[in-house]
Design an enzyme around this catalytic site. Structure first.
Site, PDB file in Angstrom:
ATOM      1  N   HIS A 183     -50.325  17.697  34.462  1.00 57.12           N
ATOM      2  CA  HIS A 183     -51.548  18.297  34.997  1.00 57.12           C
ATOM      3  C   HIS A 183     -51.692  19.776  34.650  1.00 57.12           C
ATOM      4  O   HIS A 183     -52.534  20.463  35.206  1.00 57.12           O
ATOM      5  CB  HIS A 183     -51.613  18.111  36.511  1.00 57.12           C
ATOM      6  CG  HIS A 183     -51.630  16.671  36.922  1.00 57.12           C
ATOM      7  ND1 HIS A 183     -52.519  15.767  36.390  1.00 57.12           N
ATOM      8  CD2 HIS A 183     -50.864  15.983  37.796  1.00 57.12           C
ATOM      9  CE1 HIS A 183     -52.302  14.566  36.924  1.00 57.12           C
ATOM     10  NE2 HIS A 183     -51.296  14.670  37.772  1.00 57.12           N
ATOM     11  N   PRO A 195     -59.833  25.332  46.337  1.00 54.26           N
ATOM     12  CA  PRO A 195     -59.954  26.760  46.461  1.00 54.26           C
ATOM     13  C   PRO A 195     -61.365  27.205  46.794  1.00 54.26           C
ATOM     14  O   PRO A 195     -62.317  26.923  46.056  1.00 54.26           O
ATOM     15  CB  PRO A 195     -59.557  27.266  45.071  1.00 54.26           C
ATOM     16  CG  PRO A 195     -59.284  26.047  44.256  1.00 54.26           C
ATOM     17  CD  PRO A 195     -59.902  24.919  44.941  1.00 54.26           C
ATOM     18  N   GLU A 196     -61.471  27.878  47.883  1.00 54.17           N
ATOM     19  CA  GLU A 196     -62.703  28.584  48.223  1.00 54.17           C
ATOM     20  C   GLU A 196     -62.413  30.065  47.956  1.00 54.17           C
ATOM     21  O   GLU A 196     -61.368  30.383  47.409  1.00 54.17           O
ATOM     22  CB  GLU A 196     -63.076  28.311  49.688  1.00 54.17           C
ATOM     23  CG  GLU A 196     -63.171  26.812  49.973  1.00 54.17           C
ATOM     24  CD  GLU A 196     -63.555  26.460  51.402  1.00 54.17           C
ATOM     25  OE1 GLU A 196     -64.319  27.220  52.011  1.00 54.17           O
ATOM     26  OE2 GLU A 196     -63.078  25.429  51.894  1.00 54.17           O
TER      27      GLU A 196
END
Length: 272
Positions: A90, A2-3
């Site tokens: 996760h 993620p940017e």
DNA sequence: CACGGATCCTGATGGC
DNA sequence: TGCCATCAGGATCCGT
């Protein structure tokens, strides 16, 4: 993963739905990058007032006080829904609320959720204090940007990734913005002319805004809190296109490694 | 102080 | 099919 665009798209996909919710339970999985910094049970009963973003952090404002700083690292994603399957291996952070369950999935665990009492307390300042300006906000001033580049000796790609001048530009969008501006990623920031810096300034805003519009980039598994994937990667000009013809001039796209990260550029379109 | 490199962790992929 | 090396959207810390 993620940017800025992916984080913003994530925020937009659940902020309105979770606002006003009461926290009913907190569940932690394996340790993330940093400890939560408070007793998880102490969050129960708090209300979620709003979800904001600063750089690549989601800021979850709590009432009567405090906030959670959530970072998605390289592989994090969030879901928010009324009914979720049992937590998987996760899923490392979960807030059960009166409006649904917010769950962070992060296989690599470079992400984090950290509690701070105020946005300017020591914990929050440590994480947010050195961040540069928001590229899509009013504070992204061209003259300031030009001056900041003049002051740096390192390659422009690394200056963008460092996030001390401007936040949110990660590995994909750095390559894309530099392509749009016609600037070679290896050029030292201080050697970029004012005119080219102006092109880069505009390119950063354009690339990030367009990526948000397209729901972000889904390289392998990114999706927003509704489970929707992004589409920006389909139109990427250079990222992950080594050897493929440039979409503008057809020269083969090159890949170089800078600071252990892949950088892609067109040797003909990005001359200097 | 500014920079370059190692580092945290897990999974996917490709070569042999 | 198995094994190994390499690579992946980030950011901090440490040594020079």
């Amino acid at each position: 993963m993620p940017e800025l665009p992916e984080v913003e798209v994530t925020r937009l996909s659940f902020a309105d739905r979770i606002a006003g919710a009461q926290i009913q339970a907190v569940r932690l999985g394996k340790p993330l990058r940093w400890p939560l910094g408070c007793n998880p049970q102490g969050l129960v009963g708090h209300r979620i007032e709003a979800v904001r973003r600063r750089g690549k952090y989601l800021l979850i404002d709590l009432a009567p006080q405090g906030l959670l700083l959530m970072h998605l690292g390289m592989s994090g994603s969030v879901v928010f829904d009324d009914f979720l399957p049992p937590p998987g291996r996760h899923d490392h952070f979960e807030l059960q609320t009166s409006h649904g369950t917010l769950r962070l999935n992060d296989p690599r665990r470079f992400g984090a959720v950290v509690y701070a009492t105020h946005e300017d307390d020591a914990v929050a300042r440590k994480l947010l204090g050195r961040l540069g300006v928001e590229p899509l906000g009013e504070g992204f001033d061209l003259a300031d940007f030009q001056r900041a580049l003049k002051a740096r000796q390192t390659a422009i790609k690394q200056v963008l990734l460092a996030g001390e001048v401007v936040v949110g530009v990660g590995n994909i969008y750095a390559s894309e913005a530099l392509f749009m501006a016609g600037i070679r990623p290896t050029v030292r920031a201080c050697q970029i002319s004012r005119a080219r810096a102006a092109r880069l300034h505009a390119a950063i805003r354009e690339v990030l805004a367009e990526a948000v519009r397209q729901g972000g980039s889904t390289l392998r598994d990114f999706s927003n809190a509704l489970g929707e994937t992004g589409h920006f990667q389909l139109g990427a000009q250079v990222y992950d296109r080594q050897g493929l013809p440039c979409r503008v001039c057809e020269a083969p796209i090159k890949r170089v490694v800078q600071q252990q990260r892949s950088t892609y550029y067109c040797p003909r379109c990005q001359t200097f």
